[in-house]
Design an enzyme around this catalytic site. Structure first.
Site, mmCIF file in Angstrom:
data_model
loop_
_atom_site.group_PDB
_atom_site.id
_atom_site.type_symbol
_atom_site.label_atom_id
_atom_site.label_comp_id
_atom_site.label_asym_id
_atom_site.label_seq_id
_atom_site.Cartn_x
_atom_site.Cartn_y
_atom_site.Cartn_z
ATOM 1 N N HIS A 1 3.683 -2.079 3.241
ATOM 2 C CA HIS A 1 3.569 -0.707 2.739
ATOM 3 C C HIS A 1 4.870 -0.293 2.059
ATOM 4 O O HIS A 1 5.943 -0.358 2.673
ATOM 5 C CB HIS A 1 3.261 0.269 3.881
ATOM 6 C CG HIS A 1 1.902 0.083 4.473
ATOM 7 N ND1 HIS A 1 1.608 -0.956 5.339
ATOM 8 C CD2 HIS A 1 0.749 0.793 4.311
ATOM 9 C CE1 HIS A 1 0.331 -0.881 5.688
ATOM 10 N NE2 HIS A 1 -0.212 0.171 5.091
ATOM 11 N N ASP B 1 0.825 -1.214 0.000
ATOM 12 C CA ASP B 1 0.000 0.000 0.000
ATOM 13 C C ASP B 1 0.854 1.258 0.000
ATOM 14 O O ASP B 1 1.975 1.272 0.516
ATOM 15 C CB ASP B 1 -0.881 0.040 1.254
ATOM 16 C CG ASP B 1 -2.001 -0.981 1.231
ATOM 17 O OD1 ASP B 1 -2.037 -1.811 0.300
ATOM 18 O OD2 ASP B 1 -2.831 -0.963 2.157
ATOM 19 N N HIS C 1 -5.999 2.928 -4.272
ATOM 20 C CA HIS C 1 -5.899 3.219 -2.832
ATOM 21 C C HIS C 1 -6.312 4.663 -2.561
ATOM 22 O O HIS C 1 -5.835 5.283 -1.616
ATOM 23 C CB HIS C 1 -4.475 2.943 -2.356
ATOM 24 C CG HIS C 1 -4.331 2.733 -0.875
ATOM 25 N ND1 HIS C 1 -5.196 1.946 -0.142
ATOM 26 C CD2 HIS C 1 -3.409 3.204 0.015
ATOM 27 C CE1 HIS C 1 -4.808 1.933 1.124
ATOM 28 N NE2 HIS C 1 -3.745 2.700 1.255
#
Length: 212
Positions: free
Chosen positions: A182, A34, A85
Site C-alpha cells: 500500500h 493500493d 481502486h
C-alpha cells in the site's frame, strides 16, 4: 482486524472469476500498490522501483488522482500500470450494486482523462477485497479484470512490526504471486522498511517482475 496473508487454494477455486495469481514459466511475480497516489509515500515507492528497474501496478483511488495529478502522471510516465481502486475506497459489502458501479465508473473516467485512455485493459481491485457476486459479475461484463492477490503484506496494519511485514511479504512467494503493498500514509512505516528488503530477497530467489 481479520485478513489472511497467503490466499488459500480453496478461495481461489471458489472465486475463480477473480484473478488471484498468474501462473507462468518465466518465474514472474507481480508487485501491486493500493490506495495512492499519496505525496507522503508514492514518490518514494517510484524512486525505489526506478532504482531497481521494476515495473509495477498501482491500484489508484480516483479522489487521490485528482488531488495529486503530478504523482499519478509520474506513475504513467515511468511505465507502470494503473488500476481502478474505486473513487473513494468504497466497501462493496456495504454498498448497493448501482452505487458501487457508479463509483468505479467515476474513478475509471478520472483515469481515462489522465491517461488519454492509452491503457486499454481495465483492471479493478475492490477496496478491502470486499465485493459481492453481482457486483463482480457486472464489472466483468463491462470488461474489467478483477485483480485480487496471492500474498498480502499487511503493511497497512499498525499493530504489526516492520519485521513481521517483511516476513509476510517474502515467506510464501511463488512464481505467479500477485503481492499487495500500500502506498498510503498509514502503511508508510512498514512499507519503507519492507519494500527494499523484499525486492532484494525476490531477486536473490530469481524472481522477475512484471506489471499486470
Amino acid at each position: 482486524m481479520f485478513y489472511w496473508i497467503k490466499t488459500n487454494k480453496l478461495i481461489k477455486w471458489l472465486f475463480f472469476n477473480q484473478i488471484w495469481s498468474i501462473p507462468n514459466t518465466q518465474n514472474n511475480i507481480y508487485l501491486t500498490f493500493d490506495d495512492g497516489p499519496t505525496p507522503e509515500i508514492t514518490p518514494w515507492v517510484l524512486d525505489i522501483l526506478k532504482q531497481e528497474n521494476i515495473i509495477a501496478t498501482f491500484f489508484c483511488i480516483g479522489k487521490n488522482i485528482e488531488e495529486n495529478p503530478e504523482i499519478f502522471q509520474r506513475i504513467i510516465d515511468e511505465g507502470h500500470s494503473a488500476g481502478n481502486h474505486s473513487y473513494n475506497h468504497i466497501n462493496g459489502w456495504k454498498t448497493n450494486k448501482k452505487s458501487y458501479l457508479n463509483n468505479i465508473e467515476f474513478c475509471d473516467n478520472v483515469i481515462k482523462k489522465k491517461t488519454l485512455d492509452t491503457q486499454g485493459i481495465k483492471l479493478f481491485r475492490p477496496p478491502f477485497g470486499k465485493i459481492t457476486y453481482t457486483q463482480s459479475k457486472a464489472l466483468r461484463n463491462k470488461g474489467y479484470k478483477i485483480i485480487m492477490w496471492d500474498v498480502l503484506t499487511a503493511d497497512f496494519d499498525p499493530t504489526i512490526s516492520p519485521e513481521k511485514c517483511l516476513e509476510n511479504a517474502t515467506k510464501k512467494i511463488e512464481t505467479g504471486s500477485i503481492i499487495v503493498f500500500h502506498d498510503s500514509k498509514k502503511a508508510s512505516k512498514n512499507l519503507q522498511y519492507t519494500l527494499p528488503k523484499a525486492i532484494a530477497l525476490y531477486k536473490e530467489n530469481g524472481f522477475n517482475f512484471e506489471p499486470l
